[in-house]
Design a protein around this motif. Structure first.
Motif, PDB file in Angstrom:
ATOM      1  N   LEU A  80       0.828  -1.210   0.000  1.00  0.00           N
ATOM      2  CA  LEU A  80       0.000   0.000   0.000  1.00  0.00           C
ATOM      3  C   LEU A  80       0.861   1.258   0.000  1.00  0.00           C
ATOM      4  O   LEU A  80       0.524   2.265  -0.639  1.00  0.00           O
ATOM      5  CB  LEU A  80      -0.939  -0.007   1.210  1.00  0.00           C
ATOM      6  CG  LEU A  80      -2.100  -0.998   1.163  1.00  0.00           C
ATOM      7  CD1 LEU A  80      -2.807  -1.036   2.516  1.00  0.00           C
ATOM      8  CD2 LEU A  80      -3.078  -0.629   0.050  1.00  0.00           C
ATOM      9  N   TRP A  81       1.964   1.209   0.735  1.00  0.00           N
ATOM     10  CA  TRP A  81       2.870   2.353   0.787  1.00  0.00           C
ATOM     11  C   TRP A  81       3.459   2.644  -0.590  1.00  0.00           C
ATOM     12  O   TRP A  81       3.497   3.791  -1.038  1.00  0.00           O
ATOM     13  CB  TRP A  81       3.978   2.084   1.807  1.00  0.00           C
ATOM     14  CG  TRP A  81       4.878   3.240   2.063  1.00  0.00           C
ATOM     15  CD1 TRP A  81       4.735   4.190   3.037  1.00  0.00           C
ATOM     16  CD2 TRP A  81       6.066   3.591   1.333  1.00  0.00           C
ATOM     17  NE1 TRP A  81       5.767   5.104   2.958  1.00  0.00           N
ATOM     18  CE2 TRP A  81       6.582   4.767   1.928  1.00  0.00           C
ATOM     19  CE3 TRP A  81       6.729   3.027   0.260  1.00  0.00           C
ATOM     20  CZ2 TRP A  81       7.752   5.382   1.468  1.00  0.00           C
ATOM     21  CZ3 TRP A  81       7.885   3.641  -0.216  1.00  0.00           C
ATOM     22  CH2 TRP A  81       8.393   4.799   0.395  1.00  0.00           C
ATOM     23  N   ILE A  82       3.897   1.601  -1.294  1.00  0.00           N
ATOM     24  CA  ILE A  82       4.454   1.780  -2.628  1.00  0.00           C
ATOM     25  C   ILE A  82       3.380   2.295  -3.592  1.00  0.00           C
ATOM     26  O   ILE A  82       3.648   3.160  -4.439  1.00  0.00           O
ATOM     27  CB  ILE A  82       5.064   0.458  -3.141  1.00  0.00           C
ATOM     28  CG1 ILE A  82       6.307   0.108  -2.319  1.00  0.00           C
ATOM     29  CG2 ILE A  82       5.424   0.560  -4.623  1.00  0.00           C
ATOM     30  CD1 ILE A  82       6.905  -1.248  -2.656  1.00  0.00           C
ATOM     31  N   GLN A  83       2.164   1.787  -3.452  1.00  0.00           N
ATOM     32  CA  GLN A  83       1.067   2.257  -4.316  1.00  0.00           C
ATOM     33  C   GLN A  83       0.844   3.759  -4.122  1.00  0.00           C
ATOM     34  O   GLN A  83       0.676   4.503  -5.101  1.00  0.00           O
ATOM     35  CB  GLN A  83      -0.205   1.477  -3.991  1.00  0.00           C
ATOM     36  CG  GLN A  83      -1.392   1.839  -4.864  1.00  0.00           C
ATOM     37  CD  GLN A  83      -2.630   1.025  -4.501  1.00  0.00           C
ATOM     38  OE1 GLN A  83      -2.547  -0.050  -3.905  1.00  0.00           O
ATOM     39  NE2 GLN A  83      -3.798   1.550  -4.862  1.00  0.00           N
ATOM     40  N   TRP A  84       0.827   4.215  -2.865  1.00  0.00           N
ATOM     41  CA  TRP A  84       0.693   5.664  -2.607  1.00  0.00           C
ATOM     42  C   TRP A  84       1.874   6.428  -3.182  1.00  0.00           C
ATOM     43  O   TRP A  84       1.711   7.483  -3.806  1.00  0.00           O
ATOM     44  CB  TRP A  84       0.600   5.915  -1.093  1.00  0.00           C
ATOM     45  CG  TRP A  84       0.841   7.346  -0.715  1.00  0.00           C
ATOM     46  CD1 TRP A  84      -0.058   8.378  -0.784  1.00  0.00           C
ATOM     47  CD2 TRP A  84       2.070   7.914  -0.233  1.00  0.00           C
ATOM     48  NE1 TRP A  84       0.533   9.550  -0.368  1.00  0.00           N
ATOM     49  CE2 TRP A  84       1.830   9.300  -0.033  1.00  0.00           C
ATOM     50  CE3 TRP A  84       3.330   7.406   0.050  1.00  0.00           C
ATOM     51  CZ2 TRP A  84       2.832  10.158   0.447  1.00  0.00           C
ATOM     52  CZ3 TRP A  84       4.312   8.255   0.516  1.00  0.00           C
ATOM     53  CH2 TRP A  84       4.064   9.612   0.711  1.00  0.00           C
ATOM     54  N   TYR A  85       3.062   5.904  -3.012  1.00  0.00           N
ATOM     55  CA  TYR A  85       4.280   6.573  -3.475  1.00  0.00           C
ATOM     56  C   TYR A  85       4.231   6.789  -4.985  1.00  0.00           C
ATOM     57  O   TYR A  85       4.528   7.883  -5.491  1.00  0.00           O
ATOM     58  CB  TYR A  85       5.491   5.708  -3.105  1.00  0.00           C
ATOM     59  CG  TYR A  85       6.811   6.431  -3.073  1.00  0.00           C
ATOM     60  CD1 TYR A  85       7.370   6.839  -1.871  1.00  0.00           C
ATOM     61  CD2 TYR A  85       7.525   6.684  -4.243  1.00  0.00           C
ATOM     62  CE1 TYR A  85       8.604   7.477  -1.819  1.00  0.00           C
ATOM     63  CE2 TYR A  85       8.751   7.327  -4.217  1.00  0.00           C
ATOM     64  CZ  TYR A  85       9.288   7.728  -2.996  1.00  0.00           C
ATOM     65  OH  TYR A  85      10.507   8.371  -2.970  1.00  0.00           O
TER      66      TYR A  85
END
Length: 407
Positions: free
Chosen positions: A194-199
């Motif tokens: 999820l963090w990478i998706q937001w990034y």
């Protein structure tokens, strides 16, 4: 301390004291004993936890100077700051309040800028430095998807303000400082994926045109600036609780050229249930304490996952035979089991071996902050505990045997 595989330290959130004077007393009492046992002939790094109250005190020139003098005289250096908990973190009910104020607020923005100012003054010239921070906010603060999207949008704008500041610092001083965002179960960015998706889908599309317009960098240089200053804080306890695969995490980060600001070396509590779950449930109830959030993710026998926002809710639901529970409760990294319960130590060993293979980051920080709330039979004197954890990590890093990545 310096090792072949990066700078190894522990986070001082293990020590109580919300004011700087109280926390400094704890550092002076404990750190020299740790260094004497682990790094007597070389300087030792500190992962410094500063809450808002302490940061307001330490930023004062007289206090900074006193601390700098002490660091030099005692053989210590600061290269990491933990900026996740803003307020009280010991001997009070923290729970979801650890996310407050979140990244939508000026309070979180100003606090983080202050931490970077402190770090800039303490950081050795040859090192990069990082400040860790929450994964935007706590997902249960919002009722609707629209509210959550608004929160993410406002938070991203504040994070970009930090980015502008860090670019300016590097241009003025040459220092490389980075914000290390820490995915945690039930955070809005609750896991690494999820963090990478937001990034990729929110941060970069929002930041790139703004940074390029203000600073006049090329497109490639602009993306390099974002990826240099906004990094991930990889807490191994958190990723293990979420049943994330370390090799997948490393592959995703490398594939997208995203840097790891620090690895927080930590183990989660784990329980595997037999046909009769009751004895194990009874043991788990001794970890149900009122200070911190202890999120639970349960994997059923067929591999399905279900999550609970805190351990009491999972205990109320009860266990099914052959389930595996992973609980966000930081347990000593040197323990792989204790009675019928165990830890996610194997996941931690795997990430340390991946660090040896790929040098994922220069910053390794042990973060077992729960010594005071562990069941009594697991509690040991704090300095002894810190030394034992760091010695265990060193033994893994120095071992000639290694778990190889399967391509």
């Amino acid at each position: 301390m310096r090792t072949k595989y990066g700078h190894l330290t522990y986070c001082s959130n293990i020590h109580p004291g919300e004011s700087w004077s109280e926390h400094f007393l704890q550092l002076k009492e404990n750190l020299p004993l740790v260094r004497k046992n682990l790094s007597p002939n070389a300087p030792m790094g500190i992962g410094l936890r500063l809450g808002n109250e302490a940061s307001l005190e330490l930023i004062k020139p007289s206090n900074i100077y006193e601390f700098q003098t002490w660091l030099k005289n005692e053989g210590f250096y600061v290269f990491l700051i933990n900026g996740f908990p803003y307020g009280n973190f010991h001997k009070t009910t923290v729970k979801e309040n650890v996310y407050k104020p979140d990244w939508t607020t000026n309070e979180r923005l100003d606090y983080t800028l202050r931490l970077f100012s402190i770090l800039s003054q303490l950081l050795p010239k040859e090192l990069e430095g990082g400040v860790s921070t929450p994964p935007i906010s706590y997902q249960f603060f919002d009722i609707t998807d629209f509210e959550r999207k608004q929160r993410v949008r406002a938070s991203t704008q504040n994070i970009i303000k930090i980015l502008h500041h860090l670019i300016q610092v590097q241009m003025d001083t040459g220092q490389v400082l980075h914000l290390d965002m820490e995915p945690e179960p039930d955070g809005i960015l609750g896991n690494v994926e999820l963090w990478i998706q937001w990034y990729l889908d929110v941060l970069l599309p929002t930041a790139l045109p703004e940074i390029q317009s203000k600073w006049g960098f090329t497109k490639e240089a602009t993306e390099g600036k974002v990826k240099n200053h906004i990094r991930i804080c990889l807490d191994v306890c958190h990723s293990a609780v979420s049943f994330e695969k370390n090799k997948t995490i490393v592959w995703l980060l490398k594939e997208n050229l995203i840097q790891i600001g620090r690895i927080q070396i930590s183990s989660a509590l784990k329980a595997k249930f037999s046909k009769d779950p009751k004895p194990t449930l009874d043991l788990l109830s001794s970890f149900d304490e009122p200070t911190y959030l202890h999120q639970v993710i349960i994997q059923s026998e067929d591999g399905q996952l279900v999550s609970f926002s805190d351990l009491p809710y999972a205990l109320l639901r009860g266990a099914r035979p052959f389930e595996e529970w992973r609980i966000h409760f930081h347990v000593p990294v040197f323990l792989d089991s204790f009675g019928m319960l165990s830890s996610t130590q194997s996941e931690l060993i795997e990430i340390l071996n991946l660090q040896k293979d790929f040098f994922l980051t220069n910053s390794l920080e042990v973060e077992t902050y729960t010594w005071g709330v562990l069941p009594k039979e697991l509690q040991t004197p704090i300095v002894t505990s810190i030394i034992r954890e760091l010695q265990w990590v060193k033994s893994i890093l120095e071992s000639e045997t290694n778990l190889k990545v399967v391509e």
